[in-house]
Design a protein around this motif. Structure first.
Motif, PDB file in Angstrom:
ATOM      1  N   GLN A   9      17.549 -53.768  41.738  1.00  0.00           N
ATOM      2  CA  GLN A   9      18.452 -52.684  42.107  1.00  0.00           C
ATOM      3  C   GLN A   9      17.687 -51.364  42.107  1.00  0.00           C
ATOM      4  OE1 GLN A   9      21.587 -52.806  43.129  1.00  0.00           O
ATOM      5  NE2 GLN A   9      21.580 -50.598  43.435  1.00  0.00           N
ATOM      6  N   VAL A  10      17.904 -50.565  43.136  1.00  0.00           N
ATOM      7  CA  VAL A  10      17.213 -49.293  43.272  1.00  0.00           C
ATOM      8  C   VAL A  10      18.206 -48.143  43.160  1.00  0.00           C
ATOM      9  CG1 VAL A  10      15.801 -47.870  44.805  1.00  0.00           C
ATOM     10  CG2 VAL A  10      15.454 -50.337  44.745  1.00  0.00           C
ATOM     11  N   LEU A  33       9.450 -39.029  56.039  1.00  0.00           N
ATOM     12  CA  LEU A  33      10.532 -39.330  55.096  1.00  0.00           C
ATOM     13  C   LEU A  33      11.189 -40.688  55.359  1.00  0.00           C
ATOM     14  CD1 LEU A  33      13.214 -36.843  53.855  1.00  0.00           C
ATOM     15  CD2 LEU A  33      13.910 -39.081  54.653  1.00  0.00           C
ATOM     16  N   LEU A  34      11.481 -40.982  56.595  1.00  0.00           N
ATOM     17  CA  LEU A  34      12.262 -42.177  56.910  1.00  0.00           C
ATOM     18  C   LEU A  34      11.617 -43.470  56.430  1.00  0.00           C
ATOM     19  CD1 LEU A  34      13.750 -41.294  60.406  1.00  0.00           C
ATOM     20  CD2 LEU A  34      14.805 -41.136  58.144  1.00  0.00           C
ATOM     21  N   PRO A  35      10.293 -43.634  56.527  1.00  0.00           N
ATOM     22  CA  PRO A  35       9.692 -44.865  55.999  1.00  0.00           C
ATOM     23  C   PRO A  35       9.855 -45.008  54.487  1.00  0.00           C
ATOM     24  CG  PRO A  35       8.192 -43.785  57.531  1.00  0.00           C
ATOM     25  CD  PRO A  35       9.284 -42.821  57.256  1.00  0.00           C
ATOM     26  N   GLU A  36      10.190 -43.923  53.815  1.00  0.00           N
ATOM     27  CA  GLU A  36      10.343 -43.965  52.365  1.00  0.00           C
ATOM     28  C   GLU A  36      11.734 -44.413  51.928  1.00  0.00           C
ATOM     29  OE1 GLU A  36       7.763 -43.373  50.301  1.00  0.00           O
ATOM     30  OE2 GLU A  36       6.578 -43.164  52.126  1.00  0.00           O
ATOM     31  N   THR A  37      12.704 -44.355  52.824  1.00  0.00           N
ATOM     32  CA  THR A  37      14.072 -44.668  52.425  1.00  0.00           C
ATOM     33  C   THR A  37      14.244 -46.163  52.175  1.00  0.00           C
ATOM     34  OG1 THR A  37      14.777 -44.897  54.737  1.00  0.00           O
ATOM     35  CG2 THR A  37      15.013 -42.724  53.725  1.00  0.00           C
ATOM     36  N   VAL A  38      15.170 -46.482  51.281  1.00  0.00           N
ATOM     37  CA  VAL A  38      15.536 -47.871  51.007  1.00  0.00           C
ATOM     38  C   VAL A  38      17.051 -47.992  51.172  1.00  0.00           C
ATOM     39  CG1 VAL A  38      13.621 -48.180  49.395  1.00  0.00           C
ATOM     40  CG2 VAL A  38      15.835 -47.452  48.517  1.00  0.00           C
ATOM     41  N   LYS A  39      17.538 -49.231  51.144  1.00  0.00           N
ATOM     42  CA  LYS A  39      18.970 -49.459  51.303  1.00  0.00           C
ATOM     43  C   LYS A  39      19.751 -48.676  50.256  1.00  0.00           C
ATOM     44  CE  LYS A  39      22.415 -53.142  51.590  1.00  0.00           C
ATOM     45  NZ  LYS A  39      22.657 -54.607  51.477  1.00  0.00           N
ATOM     46  N   GLY A  40      20.741 -47.922  50.699  1.00  0.00           N
ATOM     47  CA  GLY A  40      21.544 -47.103  49.793  1.00  0.00           C
ATOM     48  C   GLY A  40      21.177 -45.634  49.838  1.00  0.00           C
ATOM     49  N   ASP A  41      19.969 -45.306  50.290  1.00  0.00           N
ATOM     50  CA  ASP A  41      19.575 -43.908  50.429  1.00  0.00           C
ATOM     51  C   ASP A  41      20.315 -43.267  51.602  1.00  0.00           C
ATOM     52  OD1 ASP A  41      17.845 -44.159  48.329  1.00  0.00           O
ATOM     53  OD2 ASP A  41      16.009 -44.134  49.529  1.00  0.00           O
TER      54      ASP A  41
END
Length: 344
Positions: A9-10, A33-41
């Motif tokens: 869980q992140v 920035l976008l490559p850094e996002t994960v599900k839920g961000d």
């Protein structure tokens, strides 16, 4: 952080990005920035009444992207835009990103383990200053204690910090447009936080290499007084004027004013020094006897960047005689400006 495993869980982050007539730099920001996002961000972008087609570009490109919340307001300034972003943030954490800056590759991966496994209110990290295409400087804050005194002596930028969103349930950025709104806000948040952590790694690129960066506008330097007034009012309401303001006004406001790099005349600098003394006398009566002007205090905090023995000596001298400090510092600042002109 080493205990993190893929699939765990992140903790979710909302990246809050105000922007104004900055579409080309915003594209570069999102590219990092976008490559850094994960599900839920979430990526919350607030177009602050721009006229360069930013809002139209965002709606055309990201309207169907579930990560994005795209907002538009009449031009009211970065503070109001950030507040609007906060109103739409539902994640546990928020990260304020300027639309002309960049994220370091792998930044999200480096913080997610820390945010997942600990109940941190604020995570502070290092950053990189990009002065030109080829000139980059890493800034490490060298924090040791993470106590209130030390935190008040740090840079009060929001961009090198990830905050628990609930800290902003009451605290908001100023609605009035002025340059030092960060300095009027972040000290309040640091004061309210119970658990702070520090990662001595640069995760953010503060880009000064383009001409539109607001930090280059020296004409707005007196806005520091507006920021300080916001803090004075806040800490007086809580009855903690001395605890909350002594390190801030003496070692941040006073330090920054004394060592201003602006190329001004002796008479103008004298006027500034007299105004500084008057302001401190009104805000914190008896500030001259503060422990923050004691050399023994700095034996513990000597690791803090920007604060050297010579600079502390001049601040202490100012507390006794602003004119004497002026006679020493004015030639120093003038020489510094001359060197800058030669280098350019």
């Amino acid at each position: 952080m080493e205990n993190y495993k893929e699939g765990d869980q992140v903790a979710d982050i909302s990246y809050i990005i105000p922007t104004f007539n900055n579409v080309d730099l915003l594209k570069k920001c999102l590219h990092t920035l976008l490559p850094e996002t994960v599900k839920g961000d979430k990526v919350i972008i607030v177009d602050d009444g721009g006229s360069d087609g930013t809002y139209e570009y965002l709606m055309e490109t990201y309207k169907e992207d579930t990560r994005f919340i795209i907002l538009h307001q009449e031009n009211q300034g970065q503070g109001v835009a950030r507040n609007l972003g906060l109103d739409h943030a539902v994640t546990e954490y928020v990260w304020f990103v300027d639309s002309d800056d960049l994220l370091v590759e792998g930044a999200r991966r480096k913080v997610k383990g820390i945010l997942d496994t600990n109940e941190w209110d604020i995570l502070i990290f290092g950053y990189t200053v990009k002065k030109s295409r080829t000139e980059m400087k890493n800034v490490a804050l060298k924090l040791k204690y993470l106590d209130y005194r030390e935190l008040m002596l740090t840079d009060h930028f929001p961009c090198n910090k990830i905050f628990r969103r609930k800290l902003f349930d009451v605290i908001r950025f100023p609605e009035k447009k002025f340059r030092f709104e960060d300095h009027a806000t972040i000290p309040k948040v640091l004061h309210e936080a119970d658990h702070v952590n520090y990662l001595n790694t640069p995760l953010y690129v503060y880009d000064l290499s383009h001409e539109t960066n607001v930090s280059k506008n020296e004409k707005l330097y007196d806005h520091m007084y507006i920021a300080c007034n916001c803090l004075v009012d806040y800490f007086r309401e809580g009855g903690e004027v001395r605890k909350g303001l002594e390190p801030l006004l003496i070692n941040t406001f006073l330090f920054n004013r004394m060592y201003s790099s602006r190329d001004v005349s002796f008479s103008e600098r004298k006027r500034e020094f007299m105004e500084m003394e008057r302001y401190l006398n009104e805000s914190i009566p008896g500030w001259q006897t503060s422990e923050y002007l004691d050399f023994s205090f700095w034996k513990k905090y000597h690791h803090m960047q920007h604060y050297t023995f010579v600079k502390l000596f001049n601040i202490k001298l100012f507390s006794r005689s602003p004119l004497a400090a002026l006679l020493i510092l004015h030639p120093f600042n003038s020489l510094k400006n001359s060197v800058k002109k030669i280098v350019r």
